[in-house]
Design an enzyme around this catalytic site. Structure first.
Site, mmCIF file in Angstrom:
data_model
loop_
_atom_site.group_PDB
_atom_site.id
_atom_site.type_symbol
_atom_site.label_atom_id
_atom_site.label_comp_id
_atom_site.label_asym_id
_atom_site.label_seq_id
_atom_site.Cartn_x
_atom_site.Cartn_y
_atom_site.Cartn_z
ATOM 1 N N PHE A 187 15.843 -13.816 -6.593
ATOM 2 C CA PHE A 187 16.754 -13.059 -5.729
ATOM 3 C C PHE A 187 16.357 -13.103 -4.264
ATOM 4 C CE2 PHE A 187 16.884 -11.201 -9.999
ATOM 5 C CZ PHE A 187 18.235 -11.292 -10.273
ATOM 6 N N LEU A 188 15.413 -13.997 -3.895
ATOM 7 C CA LEU A 188 14.971 -14.032 -2.492
ATOM 8 C C LEU A 188 16.096 -14.511 -1.575
ATOM 9 C CD1 LEU A 188 14.475 -17.201 -1.524
ATOM 10 C CD2 LEU A 188 12.403 -16.950 -2.851
ATOM 11 N N LEU A 220 27.473 -4.999 4.566
ATOM 12 C CA LEU A 220 28.782 -4.536 5.055
ATOM 13 C C LEU A 220 28.977 -4.969 6.502
ATOM 14 C CD1 LEU A 220 29.211 -0.922 3.565
ATOM 15 C CD2 LEU A 220 30.365 -3.029 2.877
ATOM 16 N N ALA A 264 30.800 -7.111 8.931
ATOM 17 C CA ALA A 264 31.977 -7.974 9.008
ATOM 18 C C ALA A 264 31.713 -9.098 10.011
ATOM 19 C CB ALA A 264 33.178 -7.149 9.448
ATOM 20 N N GLY A 265 32.437 -10.190 9.877
ATOM 21 C CA GLY A 265 32.265 -11.292 10.819
ATOM 22 C C GLY A 265 32.860 -12.577 10.285
ATOM 23 N N GLY A 291 28.024 -17.883 4.046
ATOM 24 C CA GLY A 291 27.845 -19.317 3.804
ATOM 25 C C GLY A 291 26.538 -19.475 3.083
ATOM 26 N N CYS A 327 23.890 -20.741 -1.549
ATOM 27 C CA CYS A 327 24.039 -20.045 -2.834
ATOM 28 C C CYS A 327 25.347 -19.290 -3.046
ATOM 29 C CB CYS A 327 22.846 -19.153 -3.069
ATOM 30 S SG CYS A 327 21.396 -20.184 -3.384
HETATM 31 P P1 NAD Z 1 16.477 -27.066 -2.492
HETATM 32 O O1 NAD Z 1 17.589 -28.020 -2.492
HETATM 33 O O2 NAD Z 1 15.950 -26.509 -1.222
HETATM 34 O O3 NAD Z 1 15.223 -27.723 -3.248
HETATM 35 C C1 NAD Z 1 15.301 -28.336 -4.495
HETATM 36 C C2 NAD Z 1 14.119 -29.309 -4.631
HETATM 37 O O4 NAD Z 1 14.082 -29.814 -5.961
HETATM 38 C C3 NAD Z 1 14.220 -30.530 -3.709
HETATM 39 O O5 NAD Z 1 13.049 -30.651 -2.941
HETATM 40 C C4 NAD Z 1 14.378 -31.714 -4.685
HETATM 41 O O6 NAD Z 1 13.789 -32.910 -4.244
HETATM 42 C C5 NAD Z 1 13.668 -31.181 -5.910
HETATM 43 N N1 NAD Z 1 14.034 -31.849 -7.159
HETATM 44 C C6 NAD Z 1 15.281 -32.220 -7.579
HETATM 45 N N2 NAD Z 1 15.197 -32.779 -8.799
HETATM 46 C C7 NAD Z 1 13.888 -32.760 -9.161
HETATM 47 C C8 NAD Z 1 13.192 -33.166 -10.325
HETATM 48 N N3 NAD Z 1 13.817 -33.695 -11.373
HETATM 49 N N4 NAD Z 1 11.850 -32.995 -10.366
HETATM 50 C C9 NAD Z 1 11.195 -32.442 -9.314
HETATM 51 N N5 NAD Z 1 11.811 -32.021 -8.198
HETATM 52 C C10 NAD Z 1 13.147 -32.171 -8.120
HETATM 53 O O7 NAD Z 1 16.908 -25.888 -3.473
HETATM 54 P P2 NAD Z 1 16.634 -24.321 -3.325
HETATM 55 O O8 NAD Z 1 17.445 -23.760 -2.218
HETATM 56 O O9 NAD Z 1 15.182 -24.072 -3.388
HETATM 57 O O10 NAD Z 1 17.299 -23.803 -4.690
HETATM 58 C C11 NAD Z 1 16.743 -24.095 -5.939
HETATM 59 C C12 NAD Z 1 17.434 -23.246 -6.994
HETATM 60 O O11 NAD Z 1 17.157 -21.856 -6.742
HETATM 61 C C13 NAD Z 1 18.957 -23.357 -6.996
HETATM 62 O O12 NAD Z 1 19.414 -23.238 -8.314
HETATM 63 C C14 NAD Z 1 19.412 -22.158 -6.189
HETATM 64 O O13 NAD Z 1 20.697 -21.727 -6.548
HETATM 65 C C15 NAD Z 1 18.383 -21.130 -6.576
HETATM 66 N N6 NAD Z 1 18.159 -20.096 -5.554
HETATM 67 C C16 NAD Z 1 18.081 -20.439 -4.243
HETATM 68 C C17 NAD Z 1 17.817 -19.452 -3.283
HETATM 69 C C18 NAD Z 1 17.750 -19.785 -1.815
HETATM 70 O O14 NAD Z 1 17.677 -18.853 -1.016
HETATM 71 N N7 NAD Z 1 17.770 -21.045 -1.406
HETATM 72 C C19 NAD Z 1 17.597 -18.129 -3.697
HETATM 73 C C20 NAD Z 1 17.660 -17.828 -5.057
HETATM 74 C C21 NAD Z 1 17.935 -18.822 -5.988
HETATM 75 C C1 UGA Z 2 21.599 -14.681 -0.967
HETATM 76 C C2 UGA Z 2 21.215 -13.367 -1.671
HETATM 77 O O1 UGA Z 2 21.139 -12.315 -0.711
HETATM 78 C C3 UGA Z 2 19.886 -13.503 -2.389
HETATM 79 O O2 UGA Z 2 19.601 -12.307 -3.118
HETATM 80 C C4 UGA Z 2 19.961 -14.676 -3.361
HETATM 81 O O3 UGA Z 2 18.715 -14.882 -4.000
HETATM 82 C C5 UGA Z 2 20.348 -15.929 -2.601
HETATM 83 O O4 UGA Z 2 21.606 -15.730 -1.927
HETATM 84 C C6 UGA Z 2 20.529 -17.095 -3.516
HETATM 85 O O5 UGA Z 2 20.865 -16.949 -4.666
HETATM 86 O O6 UGA Z 2 20.324 -18.164 -2.971
HETATM 87 P P1 UGA Z 2 20.889 -15.908 1.288
HETATM 88 O O7 UGA Z 2 22.050 -16.777 0.989
HETATM 89 O O8 UGA Z 2 19.598 -16.520 1.635
HETATM 90 O O9 UGA Z 2 20.613 -14.932 0.032
HETATM 91 O O10 UGA Z 2 21.260 -14.953 2.509
HETATM 92 P P2 UGA Z 2 22.033 -13.563 2.696
HETATM 93 O O11 UGA Z 2 21.235 -12.717 3.592
HETATM 94 O O12 UGA Z 2 22.463 -12.972 1.419
HETATM 95 O O13 UGA Z 2 23.325 -14.033 3.505
HETATM 96 C C7 UGA Z 2 24.311 -14.854 2.893
HETATM 97 C C8 UGA Z 2 25.486 -15.010 3.833
HETATM 98 O O14 UGA Z 2 26.213 -13.798 3.961
HETATM 99 C C9 UGA Z 2 25.103 -15.419 5.258
HETATM 100 O O15 UGA Z 2 26.003 -16.410 5.710
HETATM 101 C C10 UGA Z 2 25.269 -14.144 6.061
HETATM 102 O O16 UGA Z 2 25.602 -14.382 7.396
HETATM 103 C C11 UGA Z 2 26.420 -13.485 5.330
HETATM 104 N N1 UGA Z 2 26.423 -12.009 5.447
HETATM 105 C C12 UGA Z 2 25.415 -11.264 4.920
HETATM 106 C C13 UGA Z 2 27.503 -11.382 6.067
HETATM 107 O O17 UGA Z 2 28.457 -12.044 6.534
HETATM 108 N N2 UGA Z 2 27.521 -10.016 6.133
HETATM 109 C C14 UGA Z 2 26.530 -9.250 5.625
HETATM 110 O O18 UGA Z 2 26.622 -8.003 5.715
HETATM 111 C C15 UGA Z 2 25.440 -9.887 5.002
#
Ligand code: NAD
Ligand code: UGA
Length: 436
Positions: free
Chosen positions: A154-155, A252, A254-255, A259, A262
């Site tokens: 959930f980060l 909450l 607005a804007g 994006g 995720c």
């Molecule tokens: P990312 O695209 O930044 O990184 C994914 C990495 O996996 C890449 O470096 C890629 O080279 C590597 N990879 C791909 N296939 C591989 C394989 N077979 N073996 C080893 N490495 C491999 O992705 P991310 O943003 O870290 O997201 C990863 C997952 O976590 C996604 O499912 C995403 O939805 C979820 N998630 C992301 C966030 C976020 O804030 N980015 C937060 C919560 C959950």
């Molecule tokens: C979001 C969730 O907050 C995380 O809990 C989750 O783990 C993550 O997606 C994921 O699954 O990857 P993230 O996308 O990093 O995290 O960033 P947020 O702070 O949630 O912002 C997401 C988007 O919403 C941004 O474009 C931000 O500008 C927009 N936002 C956020 C708004 O327009 N209004 C708000 O009040 C809050």
């Protein structure tokens, strides 16, 4: 202390591996991207995430954290293998599972001892069972004992280390309670609430949480649009709503809407899961439509104020999808830049971290070195991402640099009345337009 292998060194994998090593576990982070691993082995972060480099360095120096491209090396003696690879949208809107599949197959082909496989990637409901099948099938019944546990992450980007270290909750799902408890033990040092449930429910909690947060934002954006037509101020409305404990103040703002890597793909994937099971995800559809519309509304406001966009020069402040990250995946700023360019405008832009990647995506972007150069000779200035350094600009200098006087504050961070009194034509999103 446990021996952990983390597969994927993106925003989630690298933060997960680093934080576990900081808690004292021995961690090997693995990626198939050789350049990424080479950078990490040379102490260079492949992503911009505040605070991450320092804790990577500390744990590498302490001998608890290392990086490799070799599955054999990473899995050697590992008690846990975390899958943290990407799950982007496929063309149909469902999650593209090719990286998870590849990771599961490669784990299976190297497995020579019992292991717990932990899905940290955001994956469609049912993926835990699917990964188990892949691993069993690969080895024709000769696989050493293994279990699959779902542990959604959930980060947030920009505050990833803190979010990982101080989670509101750790969610674990498995058909094997003992395996889930072993994963729970890895988090013991965090003293966070831990919820153990079944595999599919854990997978669903992740999608439902992201979809709910996206819904809150689309809700407040819809209210913003209604506020505009009625002369109310959405910032004050959100403040008043947020004081109700049942509602709360977060998510909450607005804007320009949401994006990132995720929310867009996860809301789409959840809607896709619903549709393939015969449900009609009406609310999710509206949440996505409202979000897409915010970007168009922003461009239309500028177009209207300038009497057209053809031949106009627009300054764009912020390119990443939110502040404190270099991630531009589905960034509202880039969509807005594309719409402006398609309408015949010239776009000059600045972002503290996301310039290079944005230029690769949109080569016509003219990059500038700071906000003041971005305002140079523009007809209008748009704020798309609310980086701290944009919050208190020298607007006298901006005004002197600009050709026109139109400002669109896409994140409602500036004082519109003050800017109006300085001679700007100020537009926010859902806030009264000063002077009207
Ligand atoms: P990312 O695209 O930044 O990184 C994914 C990495 O996996 C890449 O470096 C890629 O080279 C590597 N990879 C791909 N296939 C591989 C394989 N077979 N073996 C080893 N490495 C491999 O992705 P991310 O943003 O870290 O997201 C990863 C997952 O976590 C996604 O499912 C995403 O939805 C979820 N998630 C992301 C966030 C976020 O804030 N980015 C937060 C919560 C959950
Ligand atoms: C979001 C969730 O907050 C995380 O809990 C989750 O783990 C993550 O997606 C994921 O699954 O990857 P993230 O996308 O990093 O995290 O960033 P947020 O702070 O949630 O912002 C997401 C988007 O919403 C941004 O474009 C931000 O500008 C927009 N936002 C956020 C708004 O327009 N209004 C708000 O009040 C809050």
């Amino acid at each position: 202390m446990a021996k952990i292998c983390v597969i994927g060194t993106g925003y989630v994998g690298l933060v997960t591996g680093t934080c576990f090593s900081d808690m004292g576990h021995r961690v090997t982070c693995l990626d198939i991207n050789e350049k990424r691993i080479e950078k990490l082995n040379n102490g260079i972060m492949p992503i911009y995430e505040p605070g991450l480099k320092q804790i990577v360095d500390q744990n590498v120096d302490a001998g608890r954290l290392n990086f490799t491209t070799s599955y054999q090396e990473a899995l050697k003696d590992a008690e846990f293998a975390f899958i943290a690879v990407g799950t982007p949208s496929s063309v149909d809107g469902d999650a593209d599972m090719q990286y998870v599949k590849m990771a599961a197959e490669t784990i299976a082909s190297h497995l020579d001892h019992p292991i717990i496989i932990v899905n940290k990637s955001t994956v469609p409901v049912g993926t835990g069972d699917w990964v188990s099948e892949i691993i069993k099938d690969m080895n024709g019944g000769t696989t050493p004992p293994f279990c699959v546990v779902s542990n959604p992450e959930f980060l947030r980007e920009g505050s990833a280390v803190n979010d990982f270290m101080e989670p509101d909750r750790v969610v674990l799902g498995s058909t094997n309670r003992e395996a889930a408890e072993k994963v729970a033990d890895l988090y013991e040092a965090l003293r966070a609430p831990i919820m153990i449930t079944d595999l599919r429910t854990a997978e669903m909690i992740k999608y439902a949480s992201n979809a709910f947060l996206a819904t809150r934002i689309s809700f407040i954006n819809e209210i913003a649009n209604i506020c505009e037509s009625l002369g109310a101020d959405v910032k004050e409305v959100a403040r008043g709503m947020g004081m109700d404990k049942r509602i709360g103040p977060s998510f909450l703002d607005a804007g320009l809407g949401w994006g990132g890597s995720c929310f867009p793909k996860d809301v789409k994937a959840l809607a896709h899961m619903a549709e393939t099971r015969g449900s009609h995800p009406q609310l999710l559809q509206a949440v996505m439509d409202i979000n897409q519309n915010q970007r168009k509304r922003a461009v239309q406001k500028v177009e209207k104020a300038l009497g057209g966009l053809k031949g106009k020069t627009i300054g764009l402040l912020g390119l990443s999808f939110k502040p404190n990250t270099d991630d531009t995946r589905d960034a509202p700023a880039l969509d807005i830049a594309r719409m402006l360019l398609e309408s015949g405008a010239v776009v000059q832009a600045f972002d503290p971290q996301a310039m290079e990647v944005s230029k690769k995506e949109i080569p016509q972007l003219q990059l500038r070195k700071n906000p003041y150069e971005t305002a140079e000779a523009v007809d209008a200035l748009i704020l798309a991402t609310e980086w701290n350094e944009f919050k208190s600009l020298d607007f006298e200098r901006i005004k002197a640099n600009m050709k026109g006087n139109v400002i669109l504050d896409g994140r409602n961070i500036w004082d519109g009345t003050e800017l109006y009194e300085m001679g700007f034509t100020y537009f926010g999103m859902g806030v009264p337009q000063p002077g009207e």
